[in-house]
Design a protein around this motif. Sequence first.
Motif, PDB file in Angstrom:
ATOM      1  N   ILE A 464     -28.867   6.563  19.844  1.00  0.00           N
ATOM      2  CA  ILE A 464     -30.158   7.125  20.220  1.00  0.00           C
ATOM      3  C   ILE A 464     -31.243   6.332  19.497  1.00  0.00           C
ATOM      4  O   ILE A 464     -31.225   6.228  18.264  1.00  0.00           O
ATOM      5  CB  ILE A 464     -30.250   8.610  19.826  1.00  0.00           C
ATOM      6  CG1 ILE A 464     -29.171   9.411  20.550  1.00  0.00           C
ATOM      7  CG2 ILE A 464     -31.630   9.156  20.154  1.00  0.00           C
ATOM      8  CD1 ILE A 464     -29.281   9.391  22.052  1.00  0.00           C
ATOM      9  N   PRO A 465     -32.187   5.735  20.215  1.00  0.00           N
ATOM     10  CA  PRO A 465     -33.219   4.931  19.553  1.00  0.00           C
ATOM     11  C   PRO A 465     -34.058   5.764  18.590  1.00  0.00           C
ATOM     12  O   PRO A 465     -34.280   6.956  18.806  1.00  0.00           O
ATOM     13  CB  PRO A 465     -34.069   4.415  20.720  1.00  0.00           C
ATOM     14  CG  PRO A 465     -33.172   4.481  21.907  1.00  0.00           C
ATOM     15  CD  PRO A 465     -32.307   5.681  21.686  1.00  0.00           C
ATOM     16  N   ARG A 466     -34.494   5.117  17.528  1.00  0.00           N
ATOM     17  CA  ARG A 466     -35.430   5.720  16.575  1.00  0.00           C
ATOM     18  C   ARG A 466     -36.786   5.042  16.750  1.00  0.00           C
ATOM     19  O   ARG A 466     -36.849   3.849  16.999  1.00  0.00           O
ATOM     20  CB  ARG A 466     -34.968   5.519  15.131  1.00  0.00           C
ATOM     21  CG  ARG A 466     -34.016   6.576  14.606  1.00  0.00           C
ATOM     22  CD  ARG A 466     -32.681   6.560  15.240  1.00  0.00           C
ATOM     23  NE  ARG A 466     -31.690   7.295  14.442  1.00  0.00           N
ATOM     24  CZ  ARG A 466     -30.453   7.495  14.825  1.00  0.00           C
ATOM     25  NH1 ARG A 466     -30.019   6.996  15.981  1.00  0.00           N
ATOM     26  NH2 ARG A 466     -29.619   8.172  14.056  1.00  0.00           N
ATOM     27  N   LYS A 481     -45.169  -0.350  13.654  1.00  0.00           N
ATOM     28  CA  LYS A 481     -45.230   1.081  13.943  1.00  0.00           C
ATOM     29  C   LYS A 481     -45.213   1.288  15.461  1.00  0.00           C
ATOM     30  O   LYS A 481     -45.902   0.593  16.204  1.00  0.00           O
ATOM     31  CB  LYS A 481     -46.502   1.677  13.345  1.00  0.00           C
ATOM     32  CG  LYS A 481     -46.697   3.163  13.637  1.00  0.00           C
ATOM     33  CD  LYS A 481     -47.997   3.668  13.036  1.00  0.00           C
ATOM     34  CE  LYS A 481     -48.213   5.144  13.365  1.00  0.00           C
ATOM     35  NZ  LYS A 481     -49.480   5.665  12.793  1.00  0.00           N
ATOM     36  N   GLY A 482     -44.427   2.242  15.905  1.00  0.00           N
ATOM     37  CA  GLY A 482     -44.359   2.544  17.331  1.00  0.00           C
ATOM     38  C   GLY A 482     -43.247   1.829  18.071  1.00  0.00           C
ATOM     39  O   GLY A 482     -42.957   2.154  19.221  1.00  0.00           O
ATOM     40  N   TRP A 483     -42.600   0.839  17.422  1.00  0.00           N
ATOM     41  CA  TRP A 483     -41.462   0.166  18.056  1.00  0.00           C
ATOM     42  C   TRP A 483     -40.259   1.104  18.066  1.00  0.00           C
ATOM     43  O   TRP A 483     -40.153   2.036  17.263  1.00  0.00           O
ATOM     44  CB  TRP A 483     -41.105  -1.095  17.281  1.00  0.00           C
ATOM     45  CG  TRP A 483     -41.934  -2.292  17.634  1.00  0.00           C
ATOM     46  CD1 TRP A 483     -43.271  -2.321  17.870  1.00  0.00           C
ATOM     47  CD2 TRP A 483     -41.475  -3.647  17.751  1.00  0.00           C
ATOM     48  NE1 TRP A 483     -43.689  -3.607  18.135  1.00  0.00           N
ATOM     49  CE2 TRP A 483     -42.592  -4.435  18.071  1.00  0.00           C
ATOM     50  CE3 TRP A 483     -40.237  -4.256  17.618  1.00  0.00           C
ATOM     51  CZ2 TRP A 483     -42.499  -5.808  18.259  1.00  0.00           C
ATOM     52  CZ3 TRP A 483     -40.133  -5.625  17.798  1.00  0.00           C
ATOM     53  CH2 TRP A 483     -41.260  -6.390  18.133  1.00  0.00           C
ATOM     54  N   LEU A 484     -39.320   0.826  18.963  1.00  0.00           N
ATOM     55  CA  LEU A 484     -38.070   1.565  18.983  1.00  0.00           C
ATOM     56  C   LEU A 484     -36.979   0.747  18.303  1.00  0.00           C
ATOM     57  O   LEU A 484     -36.848  -0.455  18.553  1.00  0.00           O
ATOM     58  CB  LEU A 484     -37.644   1.881  20.420  1.00  0.00           C
ATOM     59  CG  LEU A 484     -38.510   2.893  21.169  1.00  0.00           C
ATOM     60  CD1 LEU A 484     -37.926   3.166  22.549  1.00  0.00           C
ATOM     61  CD2 LEU A 484     -38.653   4.189  20.393  1.00  0.00           C
ATOM     62  N   ILE A 485     -36.220   1.407  17.453  1.00  0.00           N
ATOM     63  CA  ILE A 485     -35.068   0.772  16.805  1.00  0.00           C
ATOM     64  C   ILE A 485     -33.834   1.099  17.633  1.00  0.00           C
ATOM     65  O   ILE A 485     -33.532   2.262  17.877  1.00  0.00           O
ATOM     66  CB  ILE A 485     -34.900   1.287  15.364  1.00  0.00           C
ATOM     67  CG1 ILE A 485     -36.099   0.860  14.515  1.00  0.00           C
ATOM     68  CG2 ILE A 485     -33.603   0.777  14.756  1.00  0.00           C
ATOM     69  CD1 ILE A 485     -36.127   1.488  13.133  1.00  0.00           C
ATOM     70  N   ASP A 486     -33.156   0.076  18.089  1.00  0.00           N
ATOM     71  CA  ASP A 486     -31.946   0.234  18.907  1.00  0.00           C
ATOM     72  C   ASP A 486     -30.741  -0.049  18.004  1.00  0.00           C
ATOM     73  O   ASP A 486     -30.355  -1.195  17.805  1.00  0.00           O
ATOM     74  CB  ASP A 486     -31.991  -0.752  20.072  1.00  0.00           C
ATOM     75  CG  ASP A 486     -30.929  -0.452  21.121  1.00  0.00           C
ATOM     76  OD1 ASP A 486     -30.035   0.357  20.826  1.00  0.00           O
ATOM     77  OD2 ASP A 486     -30.975  -1.034  22.217  1.00  0.00           O
ATOM     78  N   PRO A 487     -30.145   0.981  17.419  1.00  0.00           N
ATOM     79  CA  PRO A 487     -29.021   0.764  16.491  1.00  0.00           C
ATOM     80  C   PRO A 487     -27.790   0.259  17.233  1.00  0.00           C
ATOM     81  O   PRO A 487     -27.456   0.776  18.299  1.00  0.00           O
ATOM     82  CB  PRO A 487     -28.780   2.147  15.879  1.00  0.00           C
ATOM     83  CG  PRO A 487     -29.304   3.105  16.893  1.00  0.00           C
ATOM     84  CD  PRO A 487     -30.436   2.417  17.600  1.00  0.00           C
ATOM     85  N   SER A 488     -27.105  -0.731  16.667  1.00  0.00           N
ATOM     86  CA  SER A 488     -25.962  -1.326  17.358  1.00  0.00           C
ATOM     87  C   SER A 488     -24.688  -1.272  16.514  1.00  0.00           C
ATOM     88  O   SER A 488     -24.371  -2.222  15.791  1.00  0.00           O
ATOM     89  CB  SER A 488     -26.263  -2.781  17.743  1.00  0.00           C
ATOM     90  OG  SER A 488     -25.181  -3.343  18.447  1.00  0.00           O
ATOM     91  N   PRO A 489     -23.930  -0.170  16.619  1.00  0.00           N
ATOM     92  CA  PRO A 489     -22.606  -0.154  15.983  1.00  0.00           C
ATOM     93  C   PRO A 489     -21.701  -1.241  16.547  1.00  0.00           C
ATOM     94  O   PRO A 489     -20.860  -1.795  15.828  1.00  0.00           O
ATOM     95  CB  PRO A 489     -22.076   1.246  16.317  1.00  0.00           C
ATOM     96  CG  PRO A 489     -23.301   2.065  16.594  1.00  0.00           C
ATOM     97  CD  PRO A 489     -24.263   1.122  17.234  1.00  0.00           C
TER      98      PRO A 489
END
Length: 601
Positions: A464-466, A481-489
Motif C-alpha cells: 500500500i503506497p505511503r 512532500k506529497g510524493w507516494l512511496i511505493d514499497p517493494s518487498p
Amino acid sequence: MRAFVVAAHYLLVLGGTGTAAFQPVRIHVGSSSASPLGKDQMQARSSLLRTPVNGAVQSGNVHSVMSSKAGSPLALSSFPVAFTSVANTILPPSASRLSRAFRLFALFFTTLMAISTQLRRRIFYPGLNPDPTKTESLPIGPSGCPFVGTPFFFNPSKRFGAGDFYRRISAKLGNPRVWRYYFMGQPFAVISGTKLKSVLSKEFDSNTSSGVDLMDDGLMPMQSVLFEPDKSRHSFLRRLVGDALTPSKVSQAVPTLQKAAEEQVRRMLSAGPSENIQMAKICNDYTLDVAWRQILGLDLSEEEIPQFEKAVEEWIKGMMSLRVLFRIAVKSSPGYKAMLYITSKIEEKMKKLEKDGPDTSTLSGMLFARDEEDPSKTLTREEVVDNAKILIFAGSETSASTLTNAMLFLGLHQGAWNKLVEEQLQMRERHGDVLTKSHLDDECPYLEAVIKESMRMRTVSGGIPRRTTETIIVGGEQIPKGWLIDPSPLLTHELDPVTQEEGSSHMDPVMGFCPERWLNMETKPSDSYIPFGFGPRYCLGSNLAMAEMKVFLAVLARNISYKLDREDNIEWSRDLTVIAKPVDGVQVTVKASEQNFMSSV
C-alpha cells in the motif's frame, strides 16, 4: 541549437518583417551556421558569410547585426539566407497580425521548453519538480508519456508475472535502492532493502498510508487497520484486531485448519491418479474454506459454500480491475455486488454472536474485544466488518498464491519434497495424526524453510503506497512532500546481497529454489526479508497465515504424492495479481502416498 536560439531572438526583435523569398534550408543543430540547399545561392552568399556580420551572429550579438562594419544600415536581405528563410517560414509576409502573434508565442514557448527542464516537468509532469529548499536531487527514473507517465500494470513478462515492471525498470537503472516513476499526475518513489525498512519504521512521522486517497469509493474495506491514517486510531485498531490473532488464538484455530486441509486432500484423491488437478484451485478453495470456517465462523451448507467462494473470488478480482481502479460505475460492477453479499454474511454472523455469545472465530474475537487501555472502548460495527473483510482478502489471495507457488517449486525439486515428507512422517511417529501449532513451529524447520523460500522467490509485488507528509532524504536523494512511496518487498528480496546471483538465477524456479539456505546462518537471507511488511503496519495476520500454510503442506506431505504436468518452460500469469502465479495454475496428478492415514476415511 545555438543557431536556433539566435534566430528566435532575431525574429522577436525585428518582428519577422523580412522581404527575401523563401528558401528551404538545413539547420545543423549544435552549430552556429545554417546553409541553403541551393548550390547557386550558396556561392552567391559565400562572401557574405565570411564578413564580420556573420561573426556577429556567431557571437550571438544580435544588435551588432543591425549595422555593417562601416556603420551603414543593413537591410534584412543582406543577412545570411538561412535566417531570412527561417524568418519567412515562421512569419510569412502574407500572415495576419494574429497569426504572427500566435507563431511568435509558439516559438517563444518552444524555446523555453527546450531550455528549461523544470518548465517541461511543471507542464507535462505536474508534481515532479524537486523541493527547492533541499540541495539533494530527485531519484532517477523514467517519466513516461506526458501527463500519463508509465503505466506500471501493463504487459508483465510471462517469464516472471506480476511485479515484472519493477524488475525491468530497476535493472535498466542499475538496480538503485531508490528510484522513481510517474503515473497519472502522481510521482512515485520505489524503495527497497534496508532503506525501505528505515522509511516504513517512520510511518505517521514523515509518511502515512495513502490508501484512503487512492482506494476510497472502490472495493477495499477502508475502515480497517490497513488504511487508517490517524496514528492513535491505528494503534487502537491494532490492539483490538490483534487481540483476535494472537499466537494462542491461532493455536485454537489449528484443528479447523487441519479439517479444511484434509477436505482438499479428499477432493484430490477422489479425482483419481490419472486426472489433472489444478493446484491453484485447490489452494484457493482451502484458504476460502479457512475464511468462512475460521475467520468468520460461518456454518455454510454444501450449497452455500460455492456461492461464498465465488463471491470472494469476484470481489478480489474486482478490486484489481481497471474499472474499479478508475472508478467507472463501481456500484454496478460484479465485484461490488459480491462485496455486498460478503458483508451481509458477516453482519448475520455478528447478530448471531451477539445473541448466543462468543465462539472461537476471529470475527468473534474482534466483536467482543475490549481495549486494554480503556475497557469501555470497542470496535465499531463498521470496523469489525471491514477488518474481517481485510483478513479474508489477505488470508486468501496471498496465502493461496504462496501455496500454489510452493507446490510448483516442490514439484520441480523432488529432493525437497522428499525431505518435507520425511520430516512430517517423523513428527507423526512422535505425536500422532493431530497437528498443533507448537509442534509445527518447534519441530518442523524444513517446513518453515519451504514456506519462507517460496515467499522469498515470489512475494507481494508492491505494498500500500505511503504519502510523504514532508520532504524526506533517502539514500542521499530527496523525496518531496506529497510524493507516494511505493514499497517493494519484491526488489528487496531479489537484490538481497546474501542471496543475489548473476542473472537473477536465485529467483528462477528451477535454479533458485533452495529451502536449505534458511537452515544455515551463512546462507540465510538478510534481515531485509519482509514478506509481511515492516513497521507499524506489519501484517497482523502473519501468525494465522503461517499456521494456515504450514498445516496445508504438512497434511499434503503426510497423505499424497504428486507429479507436475510440465516441468519446463514455466509461464507466469500476466494478470494484475498481488503475487505472481503460474498461468496454468500448476497442473498435477495426485495419488495417495503409502503412509496416507486418510485412505480409509
